[in-house]
Design an enzyme around this catalytic site. Sequence first.
Site, PDB file in Angstrom:
ATOM      1  N   HIS A 164       0.933  -1.278  -0.122  1.00  0.00           N
ATOM      2  CA  HIS A 164       0.003   0.083   0.070  1.00  0.00           C
ATOM      3  C   HIS A 164       0.814   1.145  -0.066  1.00  0.00           C
ATOM      4  O   HIS A 164       0.315   2.424  -0.304  1.00  0.00           O
ATOM      5  CB  HIS A 164      -0.770   0.041   1.338  1.00  0.00           C
ATOM      6  CG  HIS A 164      -2.326   0.538   0.898  1.00  0.00           C
ATOM      7  ND1 HIS A 164      -2.462   1.955   0.147  1.00  0.00           N
ATOM      8  CD2 HIS A 164      -3.366   0.287   1.227  1.00  0.00           C
ATOM      9  CE1 HIS A 164      -3.789   2.095   0.196  1.00  0.00           C
ATOM     10  NE2 HIS A 164      -4.439   1.107   0.889  1.00  0.00           N
ATOM     11  N   ASP A 384     -10.516  -8.518 -18.689  1.00  0.00           N
ATOM     12  CA  ASP A 384     -10.702 -10.010 -19.386  1.00  0.00           C
ATOM     13  C   ASP A 384      -9.422 -10.036 -20.082  1.00  0.00           C
ATOM     14  O   ASP A 384      -9.013  -9.083 -21.103  1.00  0.00           O
ATOM     15  CB  ASP A 384     -11.675  -9.537 -20.651  1.00  0.00           C
ATOM     16  CG  ASP A 384     -11.922 -10.855 -21.327  1.00  0.00           C
ATOM     17  OD1 ASP A 384     -11.110 -11.898 -21.353  1.00  0.00           O
ATOM     18  OD2 ASP A 384     -13.087 -11.045 -21.971  1.00  0.00           O
TER      19      ASP A 384
END
Length: 444
Positions: A164, A384
């Site tokens: 992070h 995708d």
Amino acid sequence: MAAVVVISDTIVRPETSEDGSERVKTIHLTPWDLFFLRTEYSQRALIFPKPDQETHIISQLKSSLSVALKIFYPFAGRLVKNHNQDDETASFFVDCDGGSGVKFVHAAAKTVSVSDVLEPGYEYWSEFFPSNGVESWQGVSEPLLAFQVTELKDGVFIGYGVNHLVADGASFWSFFKTWTEICSTGFDRKTMPPLSLRPWFLDGVDYPIQLPISLTASSPVGGVVSSLQKKIFRFTSRDISELKAQANGEVFCSDEDRKISSFQAVLAHMWRSIIRNSGLNPEEVIHCKLAMDMRQRVNPPMDKECFGNMVGLVTATTTAGEMLNNELGWAALQLNKTVRSQTNEEFKRVCENWVKNPEIPNGLVVNNSLVVASSPRFNVFGHDFGWGKPIAVRAGPGIAGHGKILVYPGTEQGSMEIHTSLWSHVLEKLLADEEFLQHVVCMC
């Protein structure tokens, strides 16, 4: 017997070529970066349908990942720690120049189906993730980004862990979108603008920021987590519309800026319901902490697509009694006021005060707080690689406590998924709460 068998564990480095582009070699860390120094890597997963047998997914993923890292090169760097022995302080920065690469694990679980891993409490869950137990400060030796691609009997499980300190969810999903597009359709360098890096924000603050050495490594985390349970709730577009209309009807506000949003209405419903079933004293102070993207709230505003971590943690505070004595609209309005209070001046004030007196939590959520991360705006189901869009998104293992909430868009248009970690006795009551269940579906 373990469910997952590791086939290979390699490092993928950015594609090398002389294209004349200039890259920042060092990224200094801000107060809102360093706040996450002792938290575990954010681990999440997308589960995809199984590609046809002729698709060589591992070689395709690795080669396209290498190209994506050429653009999002900070992910391939490492954290550097400097120890100042004169005053026992330490500082950190991200070295982007080494091209150290990201971790890529190829694994298989050929007897495990998609439905198996989506079962609540699946026994081998942690085996599908690459960064278990790794904290952000360990980025000095650990890759800042790691993937594990596990081939299932009828699908592909892609788990990841991200530090992070180097990026927030908005930056990660921007990277992931680029990776999937490169993998599925190829890549034309001319169509991709150079990476826009987050500029330094605080004037008058020397960097790298010096921290007491005691804050720069892990420390024991207290609390018992064995009685925690995870549960996913789905809000349909109809549920969301009803809650939003109810909240705004109870607030009676003509000011457009104070209108309750869909997200605020859903979150208020979750917050009130959890508190109602927690058995807290009416006088007990409670908090709802929200991770907010500050890119457009600082002055001057930053590019919406700028890379880095720009999350500010903001807190709505009340008491259990006050929460339960008021309606949904009141609770949503407390969230709305908290969001609107995050101006450039307020954010700067909080950051400047933090530099003077830094606090770095260990990440365990306490009993009287909800901590809300992720966003329904992240288009997690739009990715995708060429085999079809994801079947599901899931949170990985890690240090968590009662009240951890992750929000994602649902698979259906306009819906939301709320992933929760709650004490078992609270969850049991929540699942029997008719007022709560009127607007939500329990998925698993």
